[in-house]
Scaffold this active site. Structure first.
Site, mmCIF file in Angstrom:
data_model
loop_
_atom_site.group_PDB
_atom_site.id
_atom_site.type_symbol
_atom_site.label_atom_id
_atom_site.label_comp_id
_atom_site.label_asym_id
_atom_site.label_seq_id
_atom_site.Cartn_x
_atom_site.Cartn_y
_atom_site.Cartn_z
ATOM 1 C CE1 TYR A 124 -66.083 52.741 12.030
ATOM 2 C CE2 TYR A 124 -66.441 55.104 11.918
ATOM 3 C CZ TYR A 124 -66.165 53.972 12.654
ATOM 4 O OH TYR A 124 -65.980 54.074 13.997
ATOM 5 C CG ASP A 203 -52.240 54.115 21.919
ATOM 6 O OD1 ASP A 203 -51.779 55.013 21.174
ATOM 7 O OD2 ASP A 203 -51.610 53.080 22.179
ATOM 8 C CG ASP A 227 -67.387 57.275 15.222
ATOM 9 O OD1 ASP A 227 -68.173 58.082 15.745
ATOM 10 O OD2 ASP A 227 -67.660 56.080 15.018
ATOM 11 C CG ASP A 231 -69.248 59.969 20.262
ATOM 12 O OD1 ASP A 231 -69.346 60.782 19.318
ATOM 13 O OD2 ASP A 231 -70.078 59.064 20.482
#
Ligand code: NAI
Ligand code: MG
Length: 334
Positions: A124, A203, A227, A231
């Site tokens: 990012y 994962d 990130d 969520d």
């Protein structure tokens, strides 16, 4: 004297940020507020998403409460997310995202975790580039930033009386970048003997976040994984309407709810302000070092929810309270 820069952003930010400000003001009547515009609507009016003067003011005050801004998923000449710019210019190296059980039907009993996400590097932070036939972005990880975020995570774990820190990475496929992050985390961990430290591939961590999120305590991870995993955790905390975040730097903090601008419900009094209010409580706890006031906010929210007073995201628009009325109920219980 405490000062706070308040940035509403776009969409439901105009509803949830004022709600959080009302809660803060009822606990800190002397708080000085500086309201500043930023975001997509502001960009369309003046050609920039945030003023340089606002960034400077944020640096001087040291504390910001910001709502989400609309960011189109296609490139727009001259537009940059004001939140991303603030995080970068204020040097907030850590993004702290807690998820704890709240008494709402959508939450998972037993969940109580904090995601500590590196906030300045990873994909990012690099500019995207066009290549022949495609596009690319660089993943840059440094020892310095990895050390700094590891210290933040371990200190936070100790301060909040937690036992375990799980380092999450993909070092089997990315042994140089993620491998560096992992190695530094375990090196720093040796200075915090009381904590149990383990690691998981991202994962596998995603699998466990769905299967049994109660196994996590503190998560220390890279920018992009943090990130996504935070969520996922937010879904177990009752939904995006309940998920707070704090960006922490040296003497500076930027509080922001995790959710976006929710254009589908904006302007109708349907938004859940809990995430914004809990973000304000994080400012009190971690930046202004007033944990007893943060506790009061969190207790008032729990009592409001226990009284089955909900916003529309929980019970639908017909039997819910408006954003404003729900905030009144929390303030009553402070
Ligand atoms: P979103 O978080 O705005 O909405 C996702 C879903 O959750 C929607 O159905 C929305 O109604 C619901 N929701 C979110 N917050 C809620 C709340 N407080 N109360 C009740 N319901 C809530 O994510 P989406 O739709 O992907 O993005 C919308 C816009 O927000 C986009 O332009 C995106 O770029 C921007 N965004 C900005 C962020 C920031 O500036 N920090 C962060 C995330 C998204
Ligand atoms: Mg996100």
């Amino acid at each position: 004297m405490r000062e706070l820069v308040v940035i509403e952003g776009d969409g439901i930010s105009h509803e949830v940020i004022p709600a959080a400000v009302r809660v803060l003001q009822s606990l800190l009547p002397d708080l000085t507020l500086h309201h500043r515009p930023a975001g997509w609507d502001y960009f369309n009016q003046v050609g920039r998403s945030i003023d340089a003067e606002t960034v400077e003011l944020a640096r001087q005050c040291g504390a910001v409460l910001a709502g989400a801004a609309n960011s189109p998923s296609y490139p727009v000449e001259g537009y940059h997310s004001p939140i991303v710019r603030l995080r970068r210019e204020l040097g907030t190296h850590a993004n702290i995202r807690p998820t704890s059980y709240l008494p709402v039907p959508t939450a998972r009993p037993g969940i109580d975790l904090i995601v500590v996400r590196e906030n300045t590097e990873d994909v990012y932070a690099s500019p995207e580039e066009l290549t022949t036939g495609g596009a690319m972005v660089a993943k840059h990880i440094t020892t310095q930033a990895s050390e700094r975020i590891a210290h933040t995570a371990f200190m936070m774990a100790i301060q909040s009386q937690r036992r375990r820190v799980t380092v999450i990475h993909k070092a089997n496929v990315l042994p140089q970048t993620d491998g560096l992050f992992r190695r530094v985390a375990f090196e720093v961990a040796t200075q915090y003997g009381a904590l149990e430290v383990d690691d998981l591939l991202v994962d596998t961590a995603a699998y466990w976040m769905v299967k049994d999120p109660t196994r996590f305590d503190v998560i220390l991870t890279l920018n992009q994984y943090g990130d996504i995993l935070s969520d996922m955790a937010a879904a177990w905390g009752g939904g995006l309407g309940f998920a707070p975040a704090l960006n922490l730097g040296e003497g500076v903090a930027l509080a922001e709810p995790v959710h976006g601008t929710a254009p589908d419900i904006a302007g109708q009094g349907l938004a859940n302000p809990t995430a914004a209010i809990l973000s304000a409580a994080m400012l009190l706890r971690y930046h202004w070092h007033l944990p007893e006031l943060a506790d009061r906010i969190e207790r008032a929210i729990v009592e409001t929810l226990e009284a089955k007073l909900f916003t529309a995201d929980i019970v639908g628009p017909r039997s819910s309270l408006s954003t404003h009325a729900y905030t009144d109920e929390i303030i009553k219980r402070l």
